[in-house]
Design a protein around this motif. Structure first.
Motif, PDB file in Angstrom:
ATOM      1  N   ALA A 298     -37.672 -18.467  -1.267  1.00 61.20           N
ATOM      2  CA  ALA A 298     -37.585 -17.883   0.073  1.00 61.20           C
ATOM      3  C   ALA A 298     -36.566 -16.747   0.155  1.00 61.20           C
ATOM      4  O   ALA A 298     -36.197 -16.319   1.242  1.00 61.20           O
ATOM      5  N   THR A 299     -36.126 -16.219  -0.984  1.00 55.39           N
ATOM      6  CA  THR A 299     -35.130 -15.150  -0.992  1.00 55.39           C
ATOM      7  C   THR A 299     -35.614 -13.948  -0.180  1.00 55.39           C
ATOM      8  O   THR A 299     -36.716 -13.440  -0.389  1.00 55.39           O
TER       9      THR A 299
ATOM     10  N   TYR B 118     -39.022  -9.285   1.944  1.00 57.04           N
ATOM     11  CA  TYR B 118     -38.945  -8.141   2.848  1.00 57.04           C
ATOM     12  C   TYR B 118     -38.386  -6.878   2.193  1.00 57.04           C
ATOM     13  O   TYR B 118     -38.113  -5.889   2.869  1.00 57.04           O
ATOM     14  N   GLY B 119     -38.235  -6.903   0.881  1.00 56.83           N
ATOM     15  CA  GLY B 119     -37.986  -5.672   0.147  1.00 56.83           C
ATOM     16  C   GLY B 119     -36.589  -5.105   0.214  1.00 56.83           C
ATOM     17  O   GLY B 119     -36.403  -3.922  -0.070  1.00 56.83           O
ATOM     18  N   GLN B 120     -35.596  -5.910   0.568  1.00 59.05           N
ATOM     19  CA  GLN B 120     -34.225  -5.397   0.538  1.00 59.05           C
ATOM     20  C   GLN B 120     -33.744  -5.367  -0.918  1.00 59.05           C
ATOM     21  O   GLN B 120     -33.048  -6.256  -1.389  1.00 59.05           O
TER      22      GLN B 120
ATOM     23  N   ALA C  34     -30.978  -8.498  -1.882  1.00 57.61           N
ATOM     24  CA  ALA C  34     -30.669  -9.517  -0.877  1.00 57.61           C
ATOM     25  C   ALA C  34     -30.970 -10.897  -1.465  1.00 57.61           C
ATOM     26  O   ALA C  34     -32.063 -11.119  -1.986  1.00 57.61           O
ATOM     27  N   THR C  35     -30.017 -11.814  -1.407  1.00 52.18           N
ATOM     28  CA  THR C  35     -30.180 -13.108  -2.089  1.00 52.18           C
ATOM     29  C   THR C  35     -30.180 -14.312  -1.166  1.00 52.18           C
ATOM     30  O   THR C  35     -30.348 -15.441  -1.620  1.00 52.18           O
ATOM     31  N   GLU C  36     -30.015 -14.109   0.136  1.00 51.27           N
ATOM     32  CA  GLU C  36     -30.057 -15.251   1.051  1.00 51.27           C
ATOM     33  C   GLU C  36     -31.479 -15.786   1.168  1.00 51.27           C
ATOM     34  O   GLU C  36     -32.444 -15.011   1.176  1.00 51.27           O
ATOM     35  N   ALA C  37     -31.629 -17.096   1.239  1.00 52.85           N
ATOM     36  CA  ALA C  37     -32.940 -17.726   1.399  1.00 52.85           C
ATOM     37  C   ALA C  37     -33.200 -17.973   2.875  1.00 52.85           C
ATOM     38  O   ALA C  37     -32.513 -18.777   3.517  1.00 52.85           O
ATOM     39  N   ASP C  38     -34.174 -17.272   3.423  1.00 59.32           N
ATOM     40  CA  ASP C  38     -34.542 -17.420   4.829  1.00 59.32           C
ATOM     41  C   ASP C  38     -35.803 -16.599   5.047  1.00 59.32           C
ATOM     42  O   ASP C  38     -35.925 -15.496   4.514  1.00 59.32           O
TER      43      ASP C  38
ATOM     44  N   SER D 183     -30.155  -9.666   5.258  1.00 53.18           N
ATOM     45  CA  SER D 183     -29.543 -10.804   4.575  1.00 53.18           C
ATOM     46  C   SER D 183     -28.045 -10.857   4.850  1.00 53.18           C
ATOM     47  O   SER D 183     -27.411  -9.840   5.145  1.00 53.18           O
ATOM     48  N   ARG D 184     -27.481 -12.045   4.737  1.00 59.26           N
ATOM     49  CA  ARG D 184     -26.031 -12.220   4.838  1.00 59.26           C
ATOM     50  C   ARG D 184     -25.394 -12.375   3.461  1.00 59.26           C
ATOM     51  O   ARG D 184     -24.198 -12.610   3.358  1.00 59.26           O
TER      52      ARG D 184
END
Length: 385
Positions: free
Chosen positions: A59-60, A65-67, A143-147, A153-154
């Protein structure tokens, strides 16, 4: 020198053999530098370690979303054996601009440069010494946050990879054949064309693959509105050398949000001034290019970029025609500019513009390298440092 290739290397097992003919990014040094950002703690210090796969949750955010943005820069071995990075701060600032466009955390340029310097110091024996060869460094910010919510991302991770390299189109600098894109566009004003984001390159692959199947090396992209003005290749900026009286005039399309602000491009504009070659940024219609080739007014055309350096364009497909630029071979202006650039990068001529930053085990002091355990945080902990 060690005779053991790094993790991820393939082919020759002797480092000296690899460095004699490295190809383009075929052999990892086995080293990476990693810098991370968290919304609560800011940026970490660079950490140099062994090459390893990235542990990513399915879910990264960056995958969905391509960040994801990246850079490409080089370290060169000089005539005296020293190693220097070429314009690292400028590459760091460009990565930050790409990140800003995608609402990502913007790494400070000094932190970017320290990470590059530490990586080169760890892999200094991998820097080849041949003219035109380099240690190619690829920083990837992801971006490595899973959401699965659509939002910035945070958490972000920037991984710096390193590979000994020849120019990507070969050290012989064979002239390229390019063809215009007629059914697809790369960018429009207001989009992400200026950014080195992963999606831009993915969007070019179908057209580029079709061009290669038709016998061309690359795609010459036109503007996204009326497809009349030349912009750039998929991975390189373009220049034109026009006959102007008894001399030559150099032009390149302007950066107006749809082409990458190439640092090789910028360097060549500066070096052209040093060499007394008139050079300007101006819009160029594809019809003028075709007419110039037919009349002989367009003497040379070349492409430039960090990976490919400076390489002539000898053939162009446009409007259903296949045209030879000049005599199809590399021209004197193209050769002169490439030599001027490489001579600076390898320390053969003075670095009048302050482009080289000496790094590596013997030059670490010049790079202002900080210990990997020293903190580097945002002032106030904000997302955009």
């Amino acid at each position: 020198m060690s005779d053991k290739p790094g993790s991820g290397a393939s082919g020759p097992t002797d480092l000296q053999d690899i460095l004699r003919a490295p190809g383009f990014c075929r052999h990892s040094t086995g080293h990476t530098a990693v810098v991370e950002w968290d919304a609560d703690t800011g940026w970490s210090a660079p950490a140099v370690g062994p090459y390893a796969t990235l542990p990513l949750d399915p879910a990264t955010l960056g995958l969905h979303y391509g960040q994801a943005v990246f850079e490409g820069l080089k370290a060169f071995r000089g005539e005296d054996g020293s190693v220097s990075l070429f314009r690292p701060d400028d590459h760091g600032r460009r990565l930050a601009r790409s990140a800003e466009r995608l609402a990502m955390a913007e790494m400070p340029a000094d932190l970017f440069t320290r990470a590059c310097a530490q990586l080169v110091a760890a892999a200094e024996e991998w820097v080849p010494g041949g003219y035109g060869q380099s240690l190619y460094i690829r920083p990837l910010l992801l971006a490595t946050e899973a959401d699965l919510g659509l939002r910035p991302s945070r958490r972000y991770r920037c991984v710096f990879l390193a590979y000994p390299a020849d120019p990507c189109f070969g050290s012989g600098f064979r002239p390229l054949a390019v063809t215009t894109a007629t059914e697809t566009v790369r960018a429009v004003r207001g989009g992400t064309g200026e950014s080195k984001c992963a999606g831009n390159y993915a969007a070019s692959l179908l057209t580029r693959t079709r061009a290669q199947a038709a016998g061309y090396d690359e795609v010459l992209w036109l503007d996204g509105l009326d497809r009349r003005r030349v912009e750039e290749l998929s991975t390189m900026n373009v220049f034109f050398v026009w006959r102007d009286g008894d001399g030559s005039r150099l032009t390149t399309p302007p950066c107006e949000g749809t082409i990458v602000r190439g640092l090789t491009r910028d360097s060549l504009l500066t070096l052209a001034g040093d060499l007394g070659l008139p050079a300007v940024q101006e819009p160029t219609a594809i019809d003028d290019v075709v007419d110039g080739v037919r009349s002989g007014r367009l003497a040379e055309m070349f492409a430039c970029g960090t990976a490919g350096v400076v390489v002539a364009v000898g053939r162009i497909g446009a409007g259903g025609e296949d045209l030879t630029v000049g005599d199809g071979r590399e021209g004197p202006v193209t050769r002169r500019l490439r030599t001027a650039l490489l001579d600076v990068q390898h320390g053969r001529t003075p670095d009048k513009h302050g482009w080289l930053l000496r790094v590596g085990a013997t030059g670490a002091a010049h790079a202002h390298v900080i210990p990997t355990d020293a903190p580097h945080t945002d002032e106030g902990g904000g997302r955009n440092a």
